[in-house]
Design an enzyme around this catalytic site. Structure first.
Site, PDB file in Angstrom:
ATOM      1  N   HIS A  25       0.962  -1.241   0.135  1.00 22.47           N
ATOM      2  CA  HIS A  25       0.137   0.055   0.176  1.00 22.47           C
ATOM      3  C   HIS A  25       0.764   1.410  -0.115  1.00 22.47           C
ATOM      4  O   HIS A  25       1.455   1.718   0.879  1.00 22.47           O
ATOM      5  CB  HIS A  25      -0.833  -0.089   1.414  1.00 22.47           C
ATOM      6  CG  HIS A  25      -1.635   0.910   1.312  1.00 22.47           C
ATOM      7  ND1 HIS A  25      -1.720   2.195   2.609  1.00 22.47           N
ATOM      8  CD2 HIS A  25      -2.989   1.395   0.582  1.00 22.47           C
ATOM      9  CE1 HIS A  25      -2.618   2.970   2.278  1.00 22.47           C
ATOM     10  NE2 HIS A  25      -3.274   2.544   1.290  1.00 22.47           N
ATOM     11  N   HIS A  67      -0.903  10.228  -3.132  1.00 25.43           N
ATOM     12  CA  HIS A  67      -2.154   9.712  -2.463  1.00 25.43           C
ATOM     13  C   HIS A  67      -3.305  10.837  -2.739  1.00 25.43           C
ATOM     14  O   HIS A  67      -4.451  10.342  -2.953  1.00 25.43           O
ATOM     15  CB  HIS A  67      -1.734   9.043  -1.103  1.00 25.43           C
ATOM     16  CG  HIS A  67      -3.214   8.540  -0.718  1.00 25.43           C
ATOM     17  ND1 HIS A  67      -4.066   9.514   0.112  1.00 25.43           N
ATOM     18  CD2 HIS A  67      -3.844   7.473  -0.862  1.00 25.43           C
ATOM     19  CE1 HIS A  67      -5.043   8.551   0.529  1.00 25.43           C
ATOM     20  NE2 HIS A  67      -4.900   7.378  -0.200  1.00 25.43           N
TER      21      HIS A  67
HETATM   22 CA    CA Z   1      -4.823   4.026  -2.970  1.00 21.70          CA
END
Ligand code: CA
Length: 331
Positions: A25, A67
């Site tokens: 992630h 992000h």
């Molecule tokens: Ca993402």
């Protein structure tokens, strides 16, 4: 073979042959600032199956790996360009050219108002020399690592807020898809999952933009998305069956897959088995050692619940080494 049966046999094959996927992630973001090349290199070295890219556009329309549409909680933009915020006080990547963004120093994530670390035990805030990268730079980097290590890590790009980009006069998908195709990720056999929270955009990508690669609809914990996606409806069995026409799987919030009682007992929701019945893969987000779901006592308990109770097909994790180690020990 009808598409749905094909998808179901693919799911069955994946179950039979391999461990659930470890999706790093934002890279190995538990150890290094998210979406920096060092975080991707570490995730690759720690054995992640897939490395995630979140994507937004610059002022000059270049897809960069960030992000958020905002850059004030992961960079020194407020110090360097104190006047270039919008009326909400936030600094937006889309208001800066790539050249300007390249001058910024990236940092471990912090709270804009206080400067304090979001995760105090992670890489020190403001420390180190990290820079924003473009999608092309990141794909070149990952494919270079795949070549030099003889191990292929896949990519997992996310289109961030396409509806918001459209409101700014931009078409994020139309810029990103050709780059993915150029790097060989444009068909369903390529190690790539394109992900997005917006159902209408996912449909447009398949139907109007002709995307042939794998795709995942992300699903929020909340009932409705900002673009109007009705996640509760999507998660019902009939919603999942319809969704399977468009995508290969879902990326739900952990809370849609598992719930913990105050006493610590865990229960899997029907979502994973309903999705499997519709021929969809399930890759929930996010495993964090330092931010466990409410009521979950340990990382070990979380891994066990995900892989042995819910039986998901993969997971987004900030700690790819810990998730991988758990899977190796329990295979
Ligand atoms: Ca993402």
């Amino acid at each position: 073979m009808p598409r749905i049966l094909l998808a179901m046999s693919l799911v069955a094959t994946l179950h039979a042959q391999s461990l659930p996927l470890v999706i790093a992630h934002r890279g190995a973001s538990g150890y290094l600032p998210e979406h920096t090349l060092p975080a991707k290199a570490l995730a690759h070295a720690l054995g992640a199956d897939f490395l995630e890219q979140d994507l937004v556009l610059t002022r000059d329309n270049v897809p960069v790996v960030l992000h958020d549409i905002h850059i004030d909680t992961i960079s020194d933009v407020a110090r360097r360009h104190p006047d270039r915020h919008r009326s909400d006080g936030r600094f937006y990547a889309i208001d800066f050219t790539l050249e300007e963004l390249k001058q910024l120093r990236l940092s471990e994530r912090f709270v804009a108002k206080t400067g304090r670390a979001v995760f105090p035990h992670r890489f020190p805030v403001g420390s180190g020399e990290f820079r924003i990268v473009t999608l092309e730079e990141e794909l070149t980097f990952i494919q270079g690592l795949n070549h030099s290590t003889s191990r292929t890590a896949g990519v997992y790009p996310e289109l961030k807020q396409p509806a918001w980009h459209r409101a700014q006069g931009r078409d994020l998908a139309a810029v990103v898809l050709p780059v993915l195709e150029k790097f060989g990720y444009g068909d369903s056999s390529a190690p790539c999952y394109l992900q997005c929270f917006e159902y209408r955009e996912v449909q447009r990508i398949r139907r109007d933009l002709g995307w042939k690669g794998r795709m995942i609809l992300l699903i929020e914990a909340d009932s409705k998305g900002e673009d109007g996606t009705d996640y509760d409806a999507v998660c019902r069995p009939e919603g999942l069956k319809e969704l399977a026409r468009w995508v290969n799987g879902i990326g739900p919030s952990l809370s849609r897959v598992l719930s913990w009682s105050p006493a610590g007992g865990v229960k899997a929701s029907p979502l994973t088995s309903d999705a499997h019945a519709a021929g969809l893969l399930v890759h929930p987000y996010t495993v964090r050692r330092d931010e466990l779901p409410k009521g979950c006592g340990s990382l070990d308990a979380l891994h066990q619940a995900l892989f042995q109770e819910a039986r998901v097909d993969g997971v987004f994790t900030d700690f790819p080494d810990l998730t991988r180690a758990w899977l190796q020990q329990h295979r």
